[in-house]
Scaffold this active site. Sequence first.
Site, PDB file in Angstrom:
ATOM      1  CG  ASN A 287      -0.206  -0.075   2.508  1.00 40.47           C
ATOM      2  OD1 ASN A 287       0.553   0.821   2.834  1.00 40.47           O
ATOM      3  ND2 ASN A 287      -0.396  -1.169   3.249  1.00 40.47           N
ATOM      4  N   PRO A 385      -2.700 -11.579  10.638  1.00 41.28           N
ATOM      5  CG  PRO A 385      -0.637 -11.792  11.692  1.00 41.28           C
ATOM      6  CD  PRO A 385      -1.342 -12.045  10.392  1.00 41.28           C
ATOM      7  CG  ASP A 386      -5.847  -6.316  14.171  1.00 42.08           C
ATOM      8  OD1 ASP A 386      -5.033  -5.622  14.821  1.00 42.08           O
ATOM      9  OD2 ASP A 386      -6.825  -5.830  13.580  1.00 42.08           O
ATOM     10  CB  ILE A 387       0.110  -6.112  14.739  1.00 40.21           C
ATOM     11  CG1 ILE A 387       0.603  -7.060  13.636  1.00 40.21           C
ATOM     12  CG2 ILE A 387       1.222  -5.780  15.717  1.00 40.21           C
ATOM     13  CD1 ILE A 387       1.452  -6.407  12.586  1.00 40.21           C
ATOM     14  CE  LYS A 418     -10.642   0.514  11.742  1.00 40.11           C
ATOM     15  NZ  LYS A 418     -10.048   1.099  10.550  1.00 40.11           N
ATOM     16  CE  LYS A 422      -8.265  -2.890  14.213  1.00 39.45           C
ATOM     17  NZ  LYS A 422      -7.222  -3.244  13.259  1.00 39.45           N
TER      18      LYS A 422
END
Length: 480
Positions: A287, A385-387, A418, A422
């Site tokens: 990105n 994975p969501d760090i 969010k 999270k």
Amino acid sequence: MAPANNVDLTAIMTALGGRQALQDLLGVGASAISNYVARGTVPTHVRSKLYGALTARGYQVRLDDLAILCAPDAPATAPAKPMVLLIIGGGIAAYKALETARQMQRLGLDVTGVMTKSAAQFITPLSVAALTNQKCYDDLFSLTDEAEMGHIRLARSADLVLVMPATANLMARAAAGIADDLATTILLATTAPVLMAPAMNPAMWTHPATSANLTILQQRGVHMIGPTEGDTACGEIGSGRMSEPADIAAAAYQLAVKRPRLLAGKTAIVTAGPTVEPIDSVRFIANHSSGKQGYAVAAALAAHGAAVTLISGPVNLPPPAQVNRISVQTAEQMLAATQAALPADIAVCAAAVADWRVAGSRHAKLKKPDRDTAEPIQLSLCENPDILASIAQSDQRPELVIGFAAETEDLQENAVAKRQRKQCDWIIANQVGGAADPVFGSDMNHIMLIGETTVENWPRMLKTELADRLAERIAEELSK
Ligand code: C5P
């Protein structure tokens, strides 16, 4: 009585209560005062008035040059202002140095000008001296300058050295450590932070020689602002246009004002930049993240005394001073490096982590299929994975976990959701994708800071300034 020479009118002005008081006393306008300051000389009748006014206030004054020998008992002195040594290079953007000097003064900084020989082709030392109320230095070997203030002392007296416009030539000489004039000698002798605002023709800016010099300077800790994209004075469009005076003045202020080390003894993890997810051995998904905001946060936390581990995807930025950078490529590597860096007091996840990776990516390069017969190639993606979530929900959760949310629509709503999903403490939300106000790659950012019950709208500002403010807010939060 003869006219008085070598008069330090700035000191006299301070002693008599400022510029307006001096104008009133002498019955002259601002430009006459600027001329006296720049020339360092006053006519006989002015000398008498100044001598009289100073002695009436209890100062002991030498008659021939009006030097103040002794102040009246216990004068109330204002704390010294941070001093910026403004080195003006020889480029068409030199005229913007005058406006920048004015803006820095408005921010409460003292400015002393230094000009290269070629800068004097664009603006005059007199205009710089008049505007800054200080002598403008331009000669390494001037006997009077050396007697008044040697170049080493001049370099050391600065809280910040600002170079603008930083021409290709000035950057090259600074990178090579050449000291053949006052400007480059100061750059070699100073122990203060250095900020450069490059300005040059786009081809010169992208030339490998300039890129190499830029890298050398940044690796030595020189701060850079700009250049930006746009029309340049030579009529070509591209990157090379100097940043605007207001932005340069704001960045100078950040660097010149010494802050207390609010985060001494704390540890921080910062993720930054994009991740790249391989498709095969030569192709990848990535990105537009430049890493600028994350790097600025890492630098600001370190400047406030935190021990910072910066876990960075591939970016084109040198590691900030005093920061331990770990370079990674993929989200999985970023997660592993982040977990290995725990425990920490603070985590700031600014990386633009790719949400998906290619399932079973190949080591060999994928072959282009036969155009007539083959089915289109299908890439199968699996979730990364969501760090941020994994840190926020880990057994070793840092006391303060902060995420970023880049949104193209419904900014606040999405960011609030969010933060809850999270389970981080704060989300820094910014709108991306607008052509008028791009965030990716820009030096500027415009954010909302969203906490459990609070939403703060911060004004548009430099990413470095935002990082500094954030570091202060983090310190405040941890001290509660
Ligand atoms: O879900 P989204 O990508 O919008 O969330 C953005 C925030 O989450 C950022 O702080 C980013 O660094 C973090 N993030 C992460 N790991 C992911 C995706 C996002 O740490 N896989």
